[in-house]
Design an enzyme around this catalytic site. Structure first.
Site, PDB file in Angstrom:
ATOM      1  N   ARG A  29       8.930  -0.359 109.546  1.00 54.66           N
ATOM      2  CA  ARG A  29       7.677  -1.105 109.397  1.00 54.66           C
ATOM      3  C   ARG A  29       7.884  -2.552 108.955  1.00 54.66           C
ATOM      4  O   ARG A  29       7.019  -3.129 108.284  1.00 54.66           O
ATOM      5  CB  ARG A  29       6.749  -0.415 108.393  1.00 54.66           C
ATOM      6  CG  ARG A  29       6.340   1.004 108.750  1.00 54.66           C
ATOM      7  CD  ARG A  29       5.317   1.474 107.737  1.00 54.66           C
ATOM      8  NE  ARG A  29       5.087   2.903 107.759  1.00 54.66           N
ATOM      9  CZ  ARG A  29       4.125   3.515 108.459  1.00 54.66           C
ATOM     10  NH1 ARG A  29       3.342   2.821 109.244  1.00 54.66           N
ATOM     11  NH2 ARG A  29       3.962   4.824 108.368  1.00 54.66           N
ATOM     12  N   LYS A  87      -5.082   7.203 112.117  1.00 57.10           N
ATOM     13  CA  LYS A  87      -3.828   6.518 112.431  1.00 57.10           C
ATOM     14  C   LYS A  87      -3.630   5.354 111.468  1.00 57.10           C
ATOM     15  O   LYS A  87      -4.574   4.762 110.953  1.00 57.10           O
ATOM     16  CB  LYS A  87      -3.854   6.009 113.876  1.00 57.10           C
ATOM     17  CG  LYS A  87      -3.934   7.135 114.913  1.00 57.10           C
ATOM     18  CD  LYS A  87      -2.674   7.972 114.939  1.00 57.10           C
ATOM     19  CE  LYS A  87      -2.767   9.114 115.950  1.00 57.10           C
ATOM     20  NZ  LYS A  87      -3.666  10.188 115.490  1.00 57.10           N
ATOM     21  N   ASP A  88      -2.385   4.990 111.283  1.00 57.45           N
ATOM     22  CA  ASP A  88      -1.974   4.071 110.235  1.00 57.45           C
ATOM     23  C   ASP A  88      -2.376   2.626 110.520  1.00 57.45           C
ATOM     24  O   ASP A  88      -2.513   2.209 111.660  1.00 57.45           O
ATOM     25  CB  ASP A  88      -0.461   4.168 110.097  1.00 57.45           C
ATOM     26  CG  ASP A  88       0.032   3.726 108.748  1.00 57.45           C
ATOM     27  OD1 ASP A  88      -0.745   3.156 107.984  1.00 57.45           O
ATOM     28  OD2 ASP A  88       1.223   3.959 108.474  1.00 57.45           O
ATOM     29  N   LYS A  89      -2.526   1.875 109.440  1.00 57.75           N
ATOM     30  CA  LYS A  89      -2.772   0.436 109.536  1.00 57.75           C
ATOM     31  C   LYS A  89      -1.497  -0.317 109.886  1.00 57.75           C
ATOM     32  O   LYS A  89      -1.514  -1.251 110.694  1.00 57.75           O
ATOM     33  CB  LYS A  89      -3.328  -0.073 108.209  1.00 57.75           C
ATOM     34  CG  LYS A  89      -3.502  -1.585 108.140  1.00 57.75           C
ATOM     35  CD  LYS A  89      -4.079  -2.013 106.810  1.00 57.75           C
ATOM     36  CE  LYS A  89      -4.256  -3.527 106.749  1.00 57.75           C
ATOM     37  NZ  LYS A  89      -4.879  -3.964 105.476  1.00 57.75           N
TER      38      LYS A  89
END
Length: 359
Positions: A29, A87-89
């Site tokens: 990330r 769902k992820d940021k």
């Protein structure tokens, strides 16, 4: 509160399935596009009906942010907006939403929301509901730091073992809040009973405690050498049909476990769920006793069973100048961080990211 083992979630404290294989150094990330998630729906839209299914690509936004834009800026009743999962940021994600087909023209205004693209649209008779997905495909860059190069062969060796034995189905850091402290709050709620908090918050905190206890149970099974087998009294689940049954004779069932046809399930303590018996129940009791808890403390929560492991399929490892790209498919409810921690031999989410994904 009595002197108890630490209730704060620590992903590094749990045993690994592959401790004998060295981890891959690196970070994830670094950029949102390093972590790519594609939702795999449970079914395809039929092409006709009163609801419009919309495949949306987003970056740097939570699912809730898109949901709230549809509600507040496009003036679509929130009861009529459908989504299969969160769902992820901190990722590049593709997921399906549904809205009433009569509001299709309003989607043009989604262009005002930075980081969002509409990829596909199709009609369907019914609204999309939570859980209406088969799973998620992941493509994740483990980015090398400094001048290091990441060993592809080491990563592949770990992935092969996970493919053979299954991935430990730990709940990931996203389940436990910033600093991993939600189980502490959930414990206080379970012990004290009535606490002046909104009902949604009580459910959330107790669910976090349930998840921590499950993780402890899974860790105990790994430590006892009982990960890929069943014992007397286990509630086992069939991977193909999802059917559950209580194991009466472990010797008769373990060949099926070795073939990855069945697996043990662990408890999410509560009411109205299938309880283990005999030796398996005794293991579950050890987790409760560790925290001076009883099943009655979870009487307000619906109980459930969760598989001890999940299959790793459609995986691959690719070298790149930046590091290693790994890809895999996971069934719904499984966490990509459970795979990544085996690869990296540490909590891959060391930072306190604002995250909501239950992959």
């Amino acid at each position: 509160m009595p002197d108890l083992p630490n209730l704060r979630f620590d992903f590094n404290a749990y045993p690994y399935l592959t401790p004998h294989l060295p981890g891959v150094e690196g970070v994830i990330r670094h950029l949102p596009q390093d972590f790519q998630v594609e939702e795999v729906p449970a079914y395809s839209p039929l092409g006709s009906g009163e609801h419009l299914f919309v495949l949306i690509e987003k970056q740097g936004l939570t699912t809730r942010a898109v949901f709230e834009f549809l509600r507040d800026r496009l003036h679509i009743n929130e009861a009529h907006i459908g989504v299969a999962g969160l769902k992820d940021k901190h990722a590049l994600t593709r997921q399906w939403f549904s809205i009433p087909a009569r509001h299709a023209s309003r989607l043009e205004s989604l262009a005002e929301l930075e980081g969002v693209r509409v990829l596909e649209q199709a009609l369907h008779p019914h609204k999309l509901k939570v859980g209406h997905l088969r799973g998620n495909r992941f493509r994740i860059l483990i980015r090398a730091t400094g001048q290091a190069t990441l060993p592809r062969q080491a990563a592949e060796a770990i992935m092969r073992e996970l493919e053979q034995q299954g991935v430990p189905n730990y709940f990931g850091p996203q389940r436990f809040g910033i600093g991993g402290l939600n189980p502490v709050k959930g414990y206080e709620l379970a012990k004290k009973g009535k606490v002046h908090s909104p009902s949604w918050l009580k459910k959330f905190l107790l669910a976090s405690l349930q998840s921590l206890l499950f993780n402890d149970w899974l860790a105990l099974r790994l430590e006892e050498g009982l990960f890929a087998q069943v014992i007397e009294g286990d509630v086992a689940k069939k991977h193909d049909t999802g059917g559950e049954f209580v194991v009466q004779e472990a010797a008769l069932e373990n060949p099926r476990a070795l073939r990855f046809e069945i697996s043990a399930t662990g408890p999410l303590y509560g009411k109205k769920y299938r309880e283990a018996q005999g030796l398996a129940r005794a293991l579950e009791d050890r987790i409760l006793q560790k925290y001076q808890l009883e099943r009655s403390h979870f009487a307000s929560r619906r109980g459930d069973r969760r598989l001890i492991r999940f299959p790793l399929t459609d995986w691959g490892v690719e070298e790149a100048p930046e590091g290693l790209w790994v890809r895999f498919f996971l069934p719904k409810g499984a966490y990509a961080t459970a795979v990544l921690r085996e690869l990296m031999k540490r909590n891959p989410e060391e930072g306190e990211l604002e995250s909501e994904i239950e992959e």
